[in-house]
Design an enzyme around this catalytic site. Sequence first.
Site, PDB file in Angstrom:
ATOM      1  N   LYS A 179       2.433  10.333   8.433  1.00  0.00           N
ATOM      2  CA  LYS A 179       1.856   9.945   9.713  1.00  0.00           C
ATOM      3  C   LYS A 179       2.569  10.535  10.939  1.00  0.00           C
ATOM      4  O   LYS A 179       2.300  11.653  11.317  1.00  0.00           O
ATOM      5  CB  LYS A 179       1.778   8.418   9.798  1.00  0.00           C
ATOM      6  CG  LYS A 179       0.877   7.842   8.658  1.00  0.00           C
ATOM      7  CD  LYS A 179       0.386   6.470   8.974  1.00  0.00           C
ATOM      8  CE  LYS A 179      -0.185   5.730   7.779  1.00  0.00           C
ATOM      9  NZ  LYS A 179      -1.559   5.993   7.487  1.00  0.00           N
ATOM     10  N   TYR A 215       0.845  -1.205   0.000  1.00  0.00           N
ATOM     11  CA  TYR A 215       0.000   0.000   0.000  1.00  0.00           C
ATOM     12  C   TYR A 215       0.876   1.249   0.000  1.00  0.00           C
ATOM     13  O   TYR A 215       1.754   1.404   0.855  1.00  0.00           O
ATOM     14  CB  TYR A 215      -0.936   0.021   1.219  1.00  0.00           C
ATOM     15  CG  TYR A 215      -1.903   1.188   1.138  1.00  0.00           C
ATOM     16  CD1 TYR A 215      -2.963   1.154   0.242  1.00  0.00           C
ATOM     17  CD2 TYR A 215      -1.728   2.338   1.907  1.00  0.00           C
ATOM     18  CE1 TYR A 215      -3.843   2.238   0.130  1.00  0.00           C
ATOM     19  CE2 TYR A 215      -2.604   3.416   1.801  1.00  0.00           C
ATOM     20  CZ  TYR A 215      -3.646   3.355   0.913  1.00  0.00           C
ATOM     21  OH  TYR A 215      -4.503   4.424   0.797  1.00  0.00           O
ATOM     22  N   ASP A 255       9.172   2.900   1.389  1.00  0.00           N
ATOM     23  CA  ASP A 255       8.007   3.644   1.858  1.00  0.00           C
ATOM     24  C   ASP A 255       7.852   3.392   3.347  1.00  0.00           C
ATOM     25  O   ASP A 255       7.351   2.352   3.778  1.00  0.00           O
ATOM     26  CB  ASP A 255       6.756   3.200   1.079  1.00  0.00           C
ATOM     27  CG  ASP A 255       5.552   4.049   1.419  1.00  0.00           C
ATOM     28  OD1 ASP A 255       5.617   4.814   2.407  1.00  0.00           O
ATOM     29  OD2 ASP A 255       4.536   3.953   0.702  1.00  0.00           O
TER      30      ASP A 255
END
Length: 422
Positions: free
Chosen positions: A255, A141, A228
């Site tokens: 985040k 993702y 990532d």
Amino acid sequence: IKTEKSRGLIERLGRSIPGGNTRSLAYFAPYPLAISRGSGCRIWDVDGNEFVDLLNNYTATVHGHAVPAIKEAMSKQAALGTVFPAPGEPQAELAERIVGRVASVEKVRFANSGTEAVMMAVRAARAVTGHEKIIKAEGGYHGMWEQVPVAWTQDPPGATPPGVGALVRLVDYNDVEGLEAAMEEEGGDVEAIILEPVTGTGVLTGTPEYFAAARRLADEHGALLICDEVITLRLGVGGFQEVLGVRPDLTTMGKIIGGGLPVGAFGGRADVMEVFDPRSPRHLHHSGTFNGNLMTMAAGCVALDLLTHGEIDRINALGERLAEGLRRALAERPDLHGVVNNCGSLVHVNFGTEGEVRKFSDLKLDSPMAAAFHLAALDEGVYFAPRGFMNTSTAMDEQVVNEVLEACARALEHGGLCSAEG
Ligand code: PMP
């Protein structure tokens, strides 16, 4: 638990927002709970039900909610203005913290989401290599951009033009031979291999061998390696790349670096990042009205300062304790075939698989048992992702994890979970 006010609010939202939902992942049947406030590791819904928050906005709020030091930094900044289309000292503060923590990140830029960070990292790799394709893991993702498709959803046909799909080659995560074969076939066309050091979906932990192979293959074929770390930056001060012993060319982040406010960042090799230097007439353009906004910078600095080595070790140990406890509880219900994957503070519970969960195709994300466990756990006061993803925060301690484990054991016992699918 009673959820009438949530239901009423969802109905109201549905009159102005399709399906009452503005974040696809946040939906679950019959309707998601509307959350009105949080404090530390606890959140409350609009009906007043209390939950231990084991989701932490999908790992972002690593210190829990309404953290006093972050609130203070935000109100100080709010009093000075939130954003200007100009450089500012808080940008230097956050950039220096990131460069100081992540060894491979020599230069960094800010965006407003992980999606944007990934998009710009991939475009930078394209610009410096002159190649077009990316290699990504099946089920990996990387956000909402169409060149990094989301594996478990089915978009309406035509939403992604076939030409975009042709730019992506999928490989099995942690499969060295598969990656070698893909690079052999596509090598000369590949601009970047993009990988999560640990997958957010299923919490599959990358192996050092796999990342070493990715590093070697990228070099051999003139591609860049992008890690990532939007989720995994919480696993180590230098991200999980430090644990894996790999030095990517570029790293994407998000985040936790925003302290609970919208954020994305990407950075890496100085020579690659120079492609964005606005003093060069052929620089790669990267703008965004809120890039480097001062509220995010201020909150992010405090969040990183609070996320020390010691605190990372502590929440990783809490994650281990949670995973071990869930394994023990699931051992009482062998009929459910529950498998718990974890890596430090990240935990995923999967139902209905025989044996270990090692790759994306082993996962049963839409299992009715996962949905039943999720609803039963909510009933017992524990909040995590509908698909069984959880993570710990620095606002927790062992006692909270014990409380969660007792609640989850009750959910497994009384939640009406049965092994018959459907
Ligand atoms: N990359 C990874 C690894 C992620 O987990 C996410 C979000 N969960 C993203 C990118 C996208 O980040 P955002 O939701 O901020 O766009």
